[in-house]
Design an enzyme around this catalytic site. Structure first.
Site, PDB file in Angstrom:
ATOM      1  N   ASN A 199       1.038 -10.128   1.232  1.00  0.00           N
ATOM      2  CA  ASN A 199       1.576  -8.979   1.443  1.00  0.00           C
ATOM      3  C   ASN A 199       3.058  -8.920   0.899  1.00  0.00           C
ATOM      4  O   ASN A 199       3.310  -9.940   0.965  1.00  0.00           O
ATOM      5  CB  ASN A 199       1.889  -7.475   2.984  1.00  0.00           C
ATOM      6  CG  ASN A 199      -0.095  -7.411   2.375  1.00  0.00           C
ATOM      7  OD1 ASN A 199      -0.675  -7.946   1.395  1.00  0.00           O
ATOM      8  ND2 ASN A 199      -0.385  -7.107   3.454  1.00  0.00           N
ATOM      9  N   ASP A 231       5.492  -5.786   1.610  1.00  0.00           N
ATOM     10  CA  ASP A 231       5.505  -4.493   2.185  1.00  0.00           C
ATOM     11  C   ASP A 231       6.491  -5.087   3.798  1.00  0.00           C
ATOM     12  O   ASP A 231       7.042  -3.657   4.087  1.00  0.00           O
ATOM     13  CB  ASP A 231       4.289  -3.931   3.031  1.00  0.00           C
ATOM     14  CG  ASP A 231       3.886  -4.642   3.486  1.00  0.00           C
ATOM     15  OD1 ASP A 231       3.135  -5.594   4.164  1.00  0.00           O
ATOM     16  OD2 ASP A 231       2.256  -3.598   3.466  1.00  0.00           O
ATOM     17  N   HIS A 277       3.843 -14.551  -1.939  1.00  0.00           N
ATOM     18  CA  HIS A 277       4.118 -12.798  -2.767  1.00  0.00           C
ATOM     19  C   HIS A 277       5.240 -12.308  -2.820  1.00  0.00           C
ATOM     20  O   HIS A 277       5.413 -11.286  -4.019  1.00  0.00           O
ATOM     21  CB  HIS A 277       3.010 -12.309  -3.300  1.00  0.00           C
ATOM     22  CG  HIS A 277       1.355 -13.099  -3.773  1.00  0.00           C
ATOM     23  ND1 HIS A 277       0.360 -12.251  -3.294  1.00  0.00           N
ATOM     24  CD2 HIS A 277       1.225 -14.341  -3.933  1.00  0.00           C
ATOM     25  CE1 HIS A 277      -0.819 -13.080  -3.476  1.00  0.00           C
ATOM     26  NE2 HIS A 277      -0.169 -14.115  -4.154  1.00  0.00           N
ATOM     27  N   CYS A 319      23.969 -11.475 -12.821  1.00  0.00           N
ATOM     28  CA  CYS A 319      24.412 -11.972 -12.220  1.00  0.00           C
ATOM     29  C   CYS A 319      24.255 -12.880 -11.101  1.00  0.00           C
ATOM     30  O   CYS A 319      24.490 -13.371  -9.881  1.00  0.00           O
ATOM     31  CB  CYS A 319      25.899 -11.098 -11.634  1.00  0.00           C
ATOM     32  SG  CYS A 319      25.320 -10.103 -10.721  1.00  0.00           S
ATOM     33  N   CYS A 324      22.601  -3.765 -11.454  1.00  0.00           N
ATOM     34  CA  CYS A 324      23.205  -3.874 -10.699  1.00  0.00           C
ATOM     35  C   CYS A 324      24.394  -3.059 -10.527  1.00  0.00           C
ATOM     36  O   CYS A 324      25.175  -3.103 -11.416  1.00  0.00           O
ATOM     37  CB  CYS A 324      23.478  -4.963 -11.267  1.00  0.00           C
ATOM     38  SG  CYS A 324      24.200  -6.735 -10.124  1.00  0.00           S
ATOM     39  N   GLY A 362      -7.842  -8.709   5.542  1.00  0.00           N
ATOM     40  CA  GLY A 362      -7.608  -7.381   4.682  1.00  0.00           C
ATOM     41  C   GLY A 362      -7.394  -7.928   3.709  1.00  0.00           C
ATOM     42  O   GLY A 362      -6.670  -8.197   2.622  1.00  0.00           O
ATOM     43  N   THR A 363      -8.195  -9.414   3.009  1.00  0.00           N
ATOM     44  CA  THR A 363      -8.073  -9.876   1.571  1.00  0.00           C
ATOM     45  C   THR A 363      -9.559  -9.973   0.939  1.00  0.00           C
ATOM     46  O   THR A 363      -9.945  -9.894   1.376  1.00  0.00           O
ATOM     47  CB  THR A 363      -8.073 -11.025   1.585  1.00  0.00           C
ATOM     48  OG1 THR A 363      -7.294 -11.583   0.024  1.00  0.00           O
ATOM     49  CG2 THR A 363      -7.484 -12.152   2.548  1.00  0.00           C
ATOM     50  N   GLU A 368     -15.426  -4.563   3.715  1.00  0.00           N
ATOM     51  CA  GLU A 368     -16.390  -5.088   2.654  1.00  0.00           C
ATOM     52  C   GLU A 368     -16.000  -6.707   2.465  1.00  0.00           C
ATOM     53  O   GLU A 368     -15.609  -7.406   2.596  1.00  0.00           O
ATOM     54  CB  GLU A 368     -16.027  -4.524   1.287  1.00  0.00           C
ATOM     55  CG  GLU A 368     -15.227  -4.856   0.527  1.00  0.00           C
ATOM     56  CD  GLU A 368     -14.772  -4.105  -0.237  1.00  0.00           C
ATOM     57  OE1 GLU A 368     -15.183  -2.439  -1.010  1.00  0.00           O
ATOM     58  OE2 GLU A 368     -14.199  -3.963  -1.233  1.00  0.00           O
ATOM     59  N   ALA A 376      -8.989  -3.618   9.974  1.00  0.00           N
ATOM     60  CA  ALA A 376      -7.903  -4.542  11.331  1.00  0.00           C
ATOM     61  C   ALA A 376      -7.371  -3.657  11.947  1.00  0.00           C
ATOM     62  O   ALA A 376      -7.509  -4.617  13.155  1.00  0.00           O
ATOM     63  CB  ALA A 376      -7.528  -4.857  10.021  1.00  0.00           C
TER      64      ALA A 376
HETATM   65  P1  NAD Z   1      -7.489  -7.168  -2.255  1.00  0.00           P
HETATM   66  O1  NAD Z   1      -6.616  -4.940  -2.446  1.00  0.00           O
HETATM   67  O2  NAD Z   1      -7.707  -7.544  -3.016  1.00  0.00           O
HETATM   68  O3  NAD Z   1      -8.449  -6.916  -1.004  1.00  0.00           O
HETATM   69  C1  NAD Z   1      -7.922  -5.929  -0.297  1.00  0.00           C
HETATM   70  C2  NAD Z   1      -9.451  -6.211   1.038  1.00  0.00           C
HETATM   71  O4  NAD Z   1      -9.317  -4.966   2.267  1.00  0.00           O
HETATM   72  C3  NAD Z   1     -10.318  -5.224   0.034  1.00  0.00           C
HETATM   73  O5  NAD Z   1     -11.616  -6.274   0.659  1.00  0.00           O
HETATM   74  C4  NAD Z   1     -11.123  -4.026   1.130  1.00  0.00           C
HETATM   75  O6  NAD Z   1     -12.256  -3.769   1.263  1.00  0.00           O
HETATM   76  C5  NAD Z   1     -10.427  -4.704   2.191  1.00  0.00           C
HETATM   77  N1  NAD Z   1      -9.487  -3.519   2.738  1.00  0.00           N
HETATM   78  C6  NAD Z   1      -9.137  -1.887   2.457  1.00  0.00           C
HETATM   79  N2  NAD Z   1      -9.099  -1.524   4.337  1.00  0.00           N
HETATM   80  C7  NAD Z   1      -9.046  -2.379   4.797  1.00  0.00           C
HETATM   81  C8  NAD Z   1      -8.552  -2.156   5.915  1.00  0.00           C
HETATM   82  N3  NAD Z   1      -8.686  -1.109   6.947  1.00  0.00           N
HETATM   83  N4  NAD Z   1      -9.216  -2.981   6.821  1.00  0.00           N
HETATM   84  C9  NAD Z   1     -10.380  -4.401   6.292  1.00  0.00           C
HETATM   85  N5  NAD Z   1      -9.907  -4.612   5.640  1.00  0.00           N
HETATM   86  C10 NAD Z   1     -10.003  -3.447   4.812  1.00  0.00           C
HETATM   87  O7  NAD Z   1      -5.491  -7.445  -2.050  1.00  0.00           O
HETATM   88  P2  NAD Z   1      -5.361  -8.147  -1.465  1.00  0.00           P
HETATM   89  O8  NAD Z   1      -6.717  -9.982  -1.537  1.00  0.00           O
HETATM   90  O9  NAD Z   1      -4.228  -8.920  -0.534  1.00  0.00           O
HETATM   91  O10 NAD Z   1      -4.621  -8.876  -3.384  1.00  0.00           O
HETATM   92  C11 NAD Z   1      -3.942  -8.032  -3.548  1.00  0.00           C
HETATM   93  C12 NAD Z   1      -2.396  -8.177  -4.529  1.00  0.00           C
HETATM   94  O11 NAD Z   1      -1.876  -7.135  -3.818  1.00  0.00           O
HETATM   95  C13 NAD Z   1      -2.186  -9.230  -3.095  1.00  0.00           C
HETATM   96  O12 NAD Z   1      -1.078 -10.288  -4.026  1.00  0.00           O
HETATM   97  C14 NAD Z   1      -0.791  -7.951  -2.826  1.00  0.00           C
HETATM   98  O13 NAD Z   1       0.450  -9.011  -2.924  1.00  0.00           O
HETATM   99  C15 NAD Z   1      -0.627  -7.242  -3.596  1.00  0.00           C
HETATM  100  N6  NAD Z   1      -0.809  -5.604  -2.714  1.00  0.00           N
HETATM  101  C16 NAD Z   1       0.484  -6.042  -1.877  1.00  0.00           C
HETATM  102  C17 NAD Z   1      -0.315  -4.330  -0.740  1.00  0.00           C
HETATM  103  C18 NAD Z   1       0.841  -4.538   0.527  1.00  0.00           C
HETATM  104  O14 NAD Z   1       1.983  -5.226   0.225  1.00  0.00           O
HETATM  105  N7  NAD Z   1       0.881  -3.579   1.028  1.00  0.00           N
HETATM  106  C19 NAD Z   1      -0.563  -3.372  -1.274  1.00  0.00           C
HETATM  107  C20 NAD Z   1      -1.582  -3.567  -2.318  1.00  0.00           C
HETATM  108  C21 NAD Z   1      -1.758  -4.956  -3.250  1.00  0.00           C
END
Ligand code: NAD
Length: 246
Positions: free
Chosen positions: A104, A106, A121, A132, A154, A194-195, A222, A238
Site C-alpha cells: 500500500n 497510503d 511500492h 531539482c 515545484c 487483503g492482497t 475472496e 481484515a
Molecule cells: P488488489 O486490489 O489486487 O487485491 C485486494 C484484495 O483485497 C482482493 O483480493 C479483495 O478481495 C481483498 N479485500 C477487499 N476488501 C477487503 C477487506 N475488507 N478485508 C480483506 N480483504 C479484502 O490489491 P493488492 O494485491 O494490494 O495489489 C494492488 C496494488 O494497488 C498494490 O500495489 C497497491 O500499491 C495498489 N493499491 C494501493 C491502495 C492503498 O494504498 N490503500 C489501494 C488500492 C491499490
C-alpha cells in the site's frame, strides 16, 4: 487441531510464534475508505493503467497521472486507520511483530502507530521534483492537486512533481526490497492480508517466507490463486479478523 476453525487455528499459530510479520495489500485499507483498484467500479476500471499509471506514460504526459491523482488525493487525504491497522500496531508494541511489508501507498500503517513498515511500492504522500529533486512530504501537494493544480509544479524550480508511489514499469525501491526479503527469511509466521497476490514481486513473498520455514495465515475476502501456500486461510474482513486473532 484439525477440528478448530480457521480463526482458532490462526490464534494457536499466533501463540506459538515470536517473530510474526505481515504482508498487506489494498484490502486492509478498504474499511478506511480507500477502495481497492481492481474490484468493480475501482480505479483501474475507469482509468487504463497503461495510459495513466506507467512510468513511461508519466514521462510522456504527467498531467494524465495527476488527473487520476485528483481523485486519489480526495480519498487519501480523508482516510484514517481502521481496527486492522491498529491491531498490527498493537502487535508491534507488544514486541511480537518484526515488520509489516506493505504494497500500500497510503501511509495508514504509520498513522496507526506502526514503526517497522517496509513500503515496497513507495508512498503516495511523498513527492519529489523531477528536476531539482526537492522533496515534499504530507498532503499539501495533494490538496493542491485536489484544488485543480494538474500537474503540480515545484515551488523552487517549476519542475514537474512525481509522487513516490511506484508506477508500473518503474523499478522498486531497492532497500525496501532487501528489507522485505530479510523479513521473509527470518519470520516464523506471516500474516498475508487483503492482497490478491497478483502483483510481483510482492506476490512471491509468502512463498519465500514459507520456503524459509514460516507458517502462513492468509486473510482475504475472496480466494487468491496463491491460497495453496497458506497453512490457514481465513475468508473475512481484515478489520474484523485481525483484532480477533491478535
Ligand atoms: P488488489 O486490489 O489486487 O487485491 C485486494 C484484495 O483485497 C482482493 O483480493 C479483495 O478481495 C481483498 N479485500 C477487499 N476488501 C477487503 C477487506 N475488507 N478485508 C480483506 N480483504 C479484502 O490489491 P493488492 O494485491 O494490494 O495489489 C494492488 C496494488 O494497488 C498494490 O500495489 C497497491 O500499491 C495498489 N493499491 C494501493 C491502495 C492503498 O494504498 N490503500 C489501494 C488500492 C491499490
Amino acid at each position: 487441531m484439525t477440528d478448530l476453525s480457521p480463526i482458532e487455528l490462526a490464534k494457536e499459530l499466533m501463540k506459538s510464534s515470536s517473530r510474526i510479520s505481515a504482508l498487506t495489500g489494498a484490502g486492509i485499507s478498504v474499511d478506511s475508505g480507500i477502495p481497492d483498484f481492481r474490484s468493480e467500479g475501482g480505479l483501474w476500471t475507469r482509468y487504463d493503467p497503461h495510459e495513466y499509471a506507467t512510468y513511461e506514460s508519466f514521462l510522456d504526459d504527467p498531467s494524465k497521472f495527476w488527473t487520476m491523482g485528483k481523485e486519489l488525493a480526495k480519498l487519501f487525504i480523508k482516510a484514517i486507520p481502521n481496527a486492522g491497522h491498529k491491531a498490527l500496531a498493537n502487535l508491534e508494541e507488544d514486541g511480537r511483530l518484526i515488520g509489516i511489508i506493505t504494497q500500500n501507498i497510503d501511509n495508514l500503517h504509520q498513522t496507526a502507530g506502526s514503526k517497522k513498515v517496509i513500503e515496497i511500492h513507495g508512498n503516495y504522500l511523498r513527492a519529489f521534483c523531477m528536476e531539482c529533486k526537492k522533496e515534499y512530504v504530507g498532503d499539501s501537494i495533494h490538496k493542491r492537486v485536489a484544488g485543480g493544480e494538474v500537474p503540480p509544479l515545484c515551488d523552487d524550480c517549476g519542475g514537474v512533481l512525481k509522487s513516490e508511489a511506484v508506477l508500473f514499469g518503474e523499478p522498486l525501491p531497492e532497500s525496501a526490497m532487501s528489507e522485505a526479503i530479510e523479513v521473509c527469511r527470518s519470520t516464523d509466521l506471516m500474516l498475508v492480508i487483503g492482497t490478491s497476490l497478483t502483483v510481483y514481486p510482492g506476490a512471491y513473498l509468502p512463498q519465500l517466507a514459507k520456503t524459509s520455514g514460516a507458517r502462513i495465515v492468509l486473510i482475504n475476502l475472496e480466494g487468491t490463486n496463491r491460497d495453496h501456500v497458506a497453512d490457514v486461510v481465513i475468508r473475512g474482513n481484515a478489520s474484523e479478523v485481525l483484532p480477533s486473532i491478535i
